[in-house]
Design a protein around this motif. Structure first.
Motif: not given
Length: 170
Positions: A83-94
């Motif tokens: 989940a933490a990686q998903a948040v980091r990736v989503t933050t980077s994507l957006l």
């Protein structure tokens, strides 16, 4: 501007430093959320930020072109279990969309190709406030001049997204 200078002080071009502190609602999840007072200040600052952005950017163009996302799209498996990686990736994507969303500008993402791994790549067209017609006309012109919107990705089954096929779903 130095203290004692008689010129009027201008608000910063982007509010991040001016708005104040944020806090993480869930320690360790990597998602920073604004404090209520910071959020209220951001909302109060938005009309000025919008006016400055529009005056500066759209004085030179009718439509702004930017990447749809800031980094290549990851495979689902690379973020599905953490989940933490998903948040980091989503933050980077957006990252490329955050300020446009904050300002409330109309934007459209158009397909422009694929990564070497076969994942989609998009181009974001951003318009002036209340100029959706001009924005959609630019999108139509782009699609008329290119063929990307007609190309489907090559899918070899669910594992292309990095997830295993389930019986009966492949």
């Amino acid at each position: 501007m130095e203290r004692g200078d008689s010129a009027p002080r201008q608000a910063p071009a982007w509010p991040l430093a001016w708005l104040g502190p944020c806090h993480a609602a869930t320690p360790g999840d990597g998602a920073w959320r604004p404090l209520p007072r910071t959020y209220a200040r951001a909302l109060a600052y938005r009309p000025l930020a919008l006016r400055r952005f529009v005056d500066h950017v759209f004085s030179a163009c009718d439509v702004l072109v930017a990447p749809s996302v800031a980094v290549p799209t990851p495979r689902i498996a690379s973020v599905a279990q953490d989940a933490a990686q998903a948040v980091r990736v989503t933050t980077s994507l957006l990252r490329a969309n955050r300020c446009i969303s904050y300002l409330g500008l109309p934007a459209v993402s158009l397909p422009v190709g694929f990564t070497p791994d076969g994942l989609p790549v998009g181009l974001q067209l951003i318009g002036r406030p209340w100029a959706e017609g001009a924005l959609l006309a630019a999108c139509a012109a782009f699609q008329q001049a290119t063929h990307w919107h007609q190309i489907e990705p090559v899918l070899d089954g669910p594992e292309v997204a990095g997830i295993g096929a389930e019986p009966g779903n492949g």
